[in-house]
Motif scaffolding. Sequence first.
Motif, PDB file in Angstrom:
ATOM      1  N   UNK A   1       1.583   4.966 -20.360  1.00 24.40           N
ATOM      2  CA  UNK A   1       1.071   5.416 -19.066  1.00 24.40           C
ATOM      3  C   UNK A   1      -0.200   4.665 -18.696  1.00 24.40           C
ATOM      4  N   UNK A   2      -0.407   4.566 -17.395  1.00 27.28           N
ATOM      5  CA  UNK A   2      -1.638   4.000 -16.855  1.00 27.28           C
ATOM      6  C   UNK A   2      -2.079   4.903 -15.714  1.00 27.28           C
ATOM      7  N   UNK A   3      -3.319   5.321 -15.741  1.00 30.32           N
ATOM      8  CA  UNK A   3      -3.936   6.012 -14.613  1.00 30.32           C
ATOM      9  C   UNK A   3      -5.012   5.080 -14.071  1.00 30.32           C
ATOM     10  N   UNK A   4      -4.960   4.845 -12.767  1.00 32.28           N
ATOM     11  CA  UNK A   4      -5.972   4.001 -12.123  1.00 32.28           C
ATOM     12  C   UNK A   4      -6.707   4.831 -11.084  1.00 32.28           C
ATOM     13  N   UNK A   5      -8.012   4.780 -11.119  1.00 31.61           N
ATOM     14  CA  UNK A   5      -8.855   5.457 -10.130  1.00 31.61           C
ATOM     15  C   UNK A   5      -9.506   4.356  -9.298  1.00 31.61           C
ATOM     16  N   UNK A   6      -9.224   4.386  -8.007  1.00 36.37           N
ATOM     17  CA  UNK A   6      -9.588   3.290  -7.112  1.00 36.37           C
ATOM     18  C   UNK A   6     -10.405   3.833  -5.947  1.00 36.37           C
ATOM     19  N   UNK A   7     -11.571   3.264  -5.735  1.00 36.90           N
ATOM     20  CA  UNK A   7     -12.393   3.616  -4.575  1.00 36.90           C
ATOM     21  C   UNK A   7     -12.462   2.397  -3.671  1.00 36.90           C
ATOM     22  N   UNK A   8     -12.232   2.629  -2.367  1.00 32.62           N
ATOM     23  CA  UNK A   8     -12.300   1.536  -1.401  1.00 32.62           C
ATOM     24  C   UNK A   8     -13.448   1.765  -0.434  1.00 32.62           C
ATOM     25  N   UNK A   9     -13.824   0.694   0.224  1.00 30.18           N
ATOM     26  CA  UNK A   9     -14.882   0.765   1.236  1.00 30.18           C
ATOM     27  C   UNK A   9     -14.394   1.551   2.443  1.00 30.18           C
ATOM     28  N   UNK A  10     -15.283   2.269   3.112  1.00 31.55           N
ATOM     29  CA  UNK A  10     -14.881   2.971   4.332  1.00 31.55           C
ATOM     30  C   UNK A  10     -14.229   1.997   5.320  1.00 31.55           C
ATOM     31  N   UNK A  11     -13.139   2.422   5.883  1.00 34.04           N
ATOM     32  CA  UNK A  11     -12.385   1.593   6.807  1.00 34.04           C
ATOM     33  C   UNK A  11     -11.220   0.868   6.153  1.00 34.04           C
ATOM     34  N   UNK A  12     -11.186   0.854   4.823  1.00 31.45           N
ATOM     35  CA  UNK A  12     -10.127   0.152   4.094  1.00 31.45           C
ATOM     36  C   UNK A  12      -9.025   1.096   3.593  1.00 31.45           C
ATOM     37  N   UNK A  13      -9.116   2.369   3.971  1.00 33.40           N
ATOM     38  CA  UNK A  13      -8.188   3.373   3.440  1.00 33.40           C
ATOM     39  C   UNK A  13      -6.734   3.041   3.768  1.00 33.40           C
ATOM     40  N   UNK A  14      -6.460   2.679   5.004  1.00 30.99           N
ATOM     41  CA  UNK A  14      -5.066   2.430   5.415  1.00 30.99           C
ATOM     42  C   UNK A  14      -4.500   1.206   4.713  1.00 30.99           C
ATOM     43  N   UNK A  15      -5.286   0.167   4.599  1.00 35.16           N
ATOM     44  CA  UNK A  15      -4.818  -1.047   3.930  1.00 35.16           C
ATOM     45  C   UNK A  15      -4.519  -0.774   2.457  1.00 35.16           C
ATOM     46  N   UNK A  16      -5.379  -0.003   1.789  1.00 36.25           N
ATOM     47  CA  UNK A  16      -5.140   0.319   0.386  1.00 36.25           C
ATOM     48  C   UNK A  16      -3.909   1.193   0.238  1.00 36.25           C
ATOM     49  N   UNK A  17      -3.797   2.196   1.080  1.00 36.46           N
ATOM     50  CA  UNK A  17      -2.620   3.064   1.021  1.00 36.46           C
ATOM     51  C   UNK A  17      -1.341   2.252   1.200  1.00 36.46           C
ATOM     52  N   UNK A  18      -1.325   1.389   2.196  1.00 37.59           N
ATOM     53  CA  UNK A  18      -0.136   0.574   2.447  1.00 37.59           C
ATOM     54  C   UNK A  18       0.174  -0.340   1.267  1.00 37.59           C
ATOM     55  N   UNK A  19      -0.856  -0.927   0.680  1.00 40.46           N
ATOM     56  CA  UNK A  19      -0.650  -1.805  -0.472  1.00 40.46           C
ATOM     57  C   UNK A  19      -0.112  -1.074  -1.677  1.00 40.46           C
ATOM     58  N   UNK A  20      -0.683   0.080  -1.969  1.00 38.75           N
ATOM     59  CA  UNK A  20      -0.203   0.871  -3.114  1.00 38.75           C
ATOM     60  C   UNK A  20       1.222   1.353  -2.899  1.00 38.75           C
ATOM     61  N   UNK A  21       1.528   1.786  -1.684  1.00 36.83           N
ATOM     62  CA  UNK A  21       2.889   2.255  -1.406  1.00 36.83           C
ATOM     63  C   UNK A  21       3.902   1.117  -1.488  1.00 36.83           C
ATOM     64  N   UNK A  22       3.500  -0.093  -1.127  1.00 39.79           N
ATOM     65  CA  UNK A  22       4.395  -1.249  -1.244  1.00 39.79           C
ATOM     66  C   UNK A  22       4.689  -1.556  -2.715  1.00 39.79           C
ATOM     67  N   UNK A  23       3.670  -1.472  -3.573  1.00 40.07           N
ATOM     68  CA  UNK A  23       3.888  -1.686  -5.011  1.00 40.07           C
ATOM     69  C   UNK A  23       4.810  -0.603  -5.562  1.00 40.07           C
ATOM     70  N   UNK A  24       4.582   0.641  -5.173  1.00 37.30           N
ATOM     71  CA  UNK A  24       5.421   1.739  -5.645  1.00 37.30           C
ATOM     72  C   UNK A  24       6.870   1.558  -5.200  1.00 37.30           C
ATOM     73  N   UNK A  25       7.076   1.142  -3.956  1.00 39.17           N
ATOM     74  CA  UNK A  25       8.441   0.931  -3.452  1.00 39.17           C
ATOM     75  C   UNK A  25       9.123  -0.200  -4.208  1.00 39.17           C
ATOM     76  N   UNK A  26       8.391  -1.265  -4.490  1.00 36.65           N
ATOM     77  CA  UNK A  26       8.955  -2.379  -5.253  1.00 36.65           C
ATOM     78  C   UNK A  26       9.342  -1.916  -6.661  1.00 36.65           C
ATOM     79  N   UNK A  27       8.461  -1.156  -7.300  1.00 33.80           N
ATOM     80  CA  UNK A  27       8.759  -0.660  -8.646  1.00 33.80           C
ATOM     81  C   UNK A  27      10.007   0.216  -8.641  1.00 33.80           C
ATOM     82  N   UNK A  28      10.110   1.085  -7.646  1.00 29.88           N
ATOM     83  CA  UNK A  28      11.260   1.981  -7.561  1.00 29.88           C
ATOM     84  C   UNK A  28      12.563   1.189  -7.391  1.00 29.88           C
TER      85      UNK A  28
END
Length: 99
Positions: A3-30
């Motif tokens: 298992x890997x747990x990652x805790x990630x903090x982004x700069x204000x205003x970067x929330x949508x870009x990070x969410x989209x990036x993480x969801x793209x990685x998750x979709x690829x993995x699935x």
Amino acid sequence: MHTVTAIIRVKPGAEHAMRDGLLAVAAHARANEPGTIGYFVSQDGGDPCLFTTYERYADQAAMDSHNGSAVVARFFETAAPLLDGAVTLVMGAELSTTG
């Protein structure tokens, strides 16, 4: 199970870009990584700049395959300027699960 747990903090205003990036990685993995048993992405309800992933891999080879993929490399290139501090990684061997 690895298992890997990652805790990630982004700069204000970067929330949508990070969410989209993480969801793209998750979709690829699935869709493409049978050794990735689960890839969970969370965004803190009270602090939208804080994300957590929880990743479950069948074995070390599956984790290495995921981490060495082109999708993950692209994610890190995109994510680097969005980060507000270092990513905290906790790697372990799963001891218990429900479900």
